[in-house]
Design a protein around this motif. Sequence first.
Motif, PDB file in Angstrom:
ATOM      1  N   UNK A 163       4.490  44.713 -48.978  1.00  0.00           N
ATOM      2  CA  UNK A 163       4.546  45.125 -47.756  1.00  0.00           C
ATOM      3  C   UNK A 163       5.772  45.973 -47.512  1.00  0.00           C
ATOM      4  N   UNK A 164       6.969  45.512 -48.402  1.00  0.00           N
ATOM      5  CA  UNK A 164       8.116  46.202 -48.309  1.00  0.00           C
ATOM      6  C   UNK A 164       7.719  47.837 -49.121  1.00  0.00           C
ATOM      7  N   UNK A 165       7.007  47.595 -50.128  1.00  0.00           N
ATOM      8  CA  UNK A 165       6.839  49.164 -50.911  1.00  0.00           C
ATOM      9  C   UNK A 165       6.115  49.828 -50.118  1.00  0.00           C
ATOM     10  N   UNK A 166       4.982  49.303 -49.454  1.00  0.00           N
ATOM     11  CA  UNK A 166       4.036  50.207 -48.416  1.00  0.00           C
ATOM     12  C   UNK A 166       4.921  50.714 -47.319  1.00  0.00           C
ATOM     13  N   UNK A 167       5.649  49.970 -46.582  1.00  0.00           N
ATOM     14  CA  UNK A 167       6.556  50.530 -45.472  1.00  0.00           C
ATOM     15  C   UNK A 167       7.440  51.878 -46.202  1.00  0.00           C
ATOM     16  N   UNK A 168       8.024  51.441 -47.350  1.00  0.00           N
ATOM     17  CA  UNK A 168       8.886  52.490 -47.782  1.00  0.00           C
ATOM     18  C   UNK A 168       8.099  53.849 -48.212  1.00  0.00           C
ATOM     19  N   UNK A 169       6.908  53.323 -48.783  1.00  0.00           N
ATOM     20  CA  UNK A 169       6.077  54.618 -49.284  1.00  0.00           C
ATOM     21  C   UNK A 169       5.470  55.577 -47.933  1.00  0.00           C
ATOM     22  N   UNK A 170       5.487  54.716 -46.957  1.00  0.00           N
ATOM     23  CA  UNK A 170       5.035  55.299 -45.741  1.00  0.00           C
ATOM     24  C   UNK A 170       6.071  56.434 -45.421  1.00  0.00           C
ATOM     25  N   UNK A 171       7.151  56.024 -45.220  1.00  0.00           N
ATOM     26  CA  UNK A 171       8.187  56.842 -44.938  1.00  0.00           C
ATOM     27  C   UNK A 171       8.576  58.083 -46.106  1.00  0.00           C
ATOM     28  N   UNK A 172       8.514  57.688 -47.261  1.00  0.00           N
ATOM     29  CA  UNK A 172       8.986  58.469 -48.258  1.00  0.00           C
ATOM     30  C   UNK A 172       7.738  59.642 -48.394  1.00  0.00           C
ATOM     31  N   UNK A 173       6.707  59.264 -48.276  1.00  0.00           N
ATOM     32  CA  UNK A 173       5.578  60.213 -48.366  1.00  0.00           C
ATOM     33  C   UNK A 173       5.498  61.057 -47.106  1.00  0.00           C
ATOM     34  N   UNK A 174       5.745  60.590 -45.930  1.00  0.00           N
ATOM     35  CA  UNK A 174       5.949  61.235 -44.680  1.00  0.00           C
ATOM     36  C   UNK A 174       7.002  62.295 -44.853  1.00  0.00           C
ATOM     37  N   UNK A 175       8.157  61.543 -45.200  1.00  0.00           N
ATOM     38  CA  UNK A 175       9.430  62.815 -45.275  1.00  0.00           C
ATOM     39  C   UNK A 175       8.918  63.743 -46.264  1.00  0.00           C
ATOM     40  N   UNK A 176       8.320  63.465 -47.317  1.00  0.00           N
ATOM     41  CA  UNK A 176       7.891  64.545 -48.351  1.00  0.00           C
ATOM     42  C   UNK A 176       7.288  65.847 -47.687  1.00  0.00           C
ATOM     43  N   UNK A 177       6.176  65.097 -47.016  1.00  0.00           N
ATOM     44  CA  UNK A 177       5.253  65.975 -46.424  1.00  0.00           C
ATOM     45  C   UNK A 177       6.156  66.944 -45.332  1.00  0.00           C
ATOM     46  N   UNK A 178       6.946  66.532 -44.518  1.00  0.00           N
ATOM     47  CA  UNK A 178       7.664  67.173 -43.674  1.00  0.00           C
ATOM     48  C   UNK A 178       8.570  68.227 -44.234  1.00  0.00           C
ATOM     49  N   UNK A 179       9.250  67.743 -45.618  1.00  0.00           N
ATOM     50  CA  UNK A 179      10.136  68.561 -46.094  1.00  0.00           C
ATOM     51  C   UNK A 179       9.231  69.669 -46.730  1.00  0.00           C
ATOM     52  N   UNK A 180       8.088  69.421 -47.147  1.00  0.00           N
ATOM     53  CA  UNK A 180       7.356  70.546 -47.584  1.00  0.00           C
ATOM     54  C   UNK A 180       6.886  71.524 -46.657  1.00  0.00           C
ATOM     55  N   UNK A 181       6.812  71.280 -45.520  1.00  0.00           N
ATOM     56  CA  UNK A 181       6.487  72.121 -44.260  1.00  0.00           C
ATOM     57  C   UNK A 181       7.555  73.147 -44.012  1.00  0.00           C
ATOM     58  N   UNK A 182       8.903  72.547 -44.310  1.00  0.00           N
ATOM     59  CA  UNK A 182      10.300  73.033 -43.768  1.00  0.00           C
ATOM     60  C   UNK A 182      10.589  74.052 -44.987  1.00  0.00           C
ATOM     61  N   UNK A 183      10.264  73.687 -46.274  1.00  0.00           N
ATOM     62  CA  UNK A 183      10.868  74.361 -47.260  1.00  0.00           C
ATOM     63  C   UNK A 183       9.722  75.411 -47.688  1.00  0.00           C
ATOM     64  N   UNK A 184       9.838  76.667 -47.547  1.00  0.00           N
ATOM     65  CA  UNK A 184       8.857  77.719 -47.943  1.00  0.00           C
ATOM     66  C   UNK A 184       8.705  77.742 -49.691  1.00  0.00           C
ATOM     67  N   UNK A 185       7.495  77.847 -49.938  1.00  0.00           N
ATOM     68  CA  UNK A 185       7.051  78.005 -51.598  1.00  0.00           C
ATOM     69  C   UNK A 185       6.641  79.564 -51.508  1.00  0.00           C
ATOM     70  N   UNK A 186       7.229  80.232 -52.516  1.00  0.00           N
ATOM     71  CA  UNK A 186       6.600  81.358 -52.881  1.00  0.00           C
ATOM     72  C   UNK A 186       5.631  81.205 -54.182  1.00  0.00           C
ATOM     73  N   UNK A 187       5.711  81.971 -55.188  1.00  0.00           N
ATOM     74  CA  UNK A 187       5.021  81.670 -56.310  1.00  0.00           C
ATOM     75  C   UNK A 187       5.630  80.421 -56.838  1.00  0.00           C
ATOM     76  N   UNK A 188       7.092  80.360 -56.696  1.00  0.00           N
ATOM     77  CA  UNK A 188       7.699  79.276 -57.565  1.00  0.00           C
ATOM     78  C   UNK A 188       7.715  77.958 -56.594  1.00  0.00           C
ATOM     79  N   UNK A 189       7.380  76.651 -56.655  1.00  0.00           N
ATOM     80  CA  UNK A 189       7.329  75.601 -55.955  1.00  0.00           C
ATOM     81  C   UNK A 189       8.714  74.883 -55.738  1.00  0.00           C
ATOM     82  N   UNK A 190       9.426  75.763 -55.029  1.00  0.00           N
ATOM     83  CA  UNK A 190      10.702  75.315 -54.610  1.00  0.00           C
ATOM     84  C   UNK A 190      10.994  73.990 -53.883  1.00  0.00           C
ATOM     85  N   UNK A 191       9.762  73.571 -52.838  1.00  0.00           N
ATOM     86  CA  UNK A 191       9.796  72.402 -52.306  1.00  0.00           C
ATOM     87  C   UNK A 191       9.686  71.139 -53.187  1.00  0.00           C
ATOM     88  N   UNK A 192       8.828  71.258 -54.229  1.00  0.00           N
ATOM     89  CA  UNK A 192       8.790  70.194 -55.035  1.00  0.00           C
ATOM     90  C   UNK A 192       9.896  69.914 -55.846  1.00  0.00           C
TER      91      UNK A 192
END
Length: 121
Positions: A4-33
Amino acid sequence: MNYLAIFIGGAFGGGLRYLASLVISNTTFPFSTLLINVIGAFLMGICSTYFINYFKAHPNIKKMITTGFIGAFTTYSSLSLDTVVLLENGHFLLASLYLITSMLLGFIFIALGYKKGSKHS
């Protein structure tokens, strides 16, 4: 309880990664990752030292933060996919630069986080 602890942490981490990928623009080079993985390496370095005594007393919180949150926030599979896409599009030099930069910055930032956390633990 660990799951349950891993699940909760994973939900927040994955959600934050997705939001960060929306904010950080990628060109040909994958800057967000690249940026997400470097931030995650820094956080893991800090967690490996600064919170070590706290984590001994609270192992579920350690799993939530390290395996769950940081594990879902950072992404080896996206790094691999980004590299394959660069190669498929004929960007051989850029793919090599991306892999080398990702690994080198990952090591540097985990070491910086480790050192910073050691000063405060």
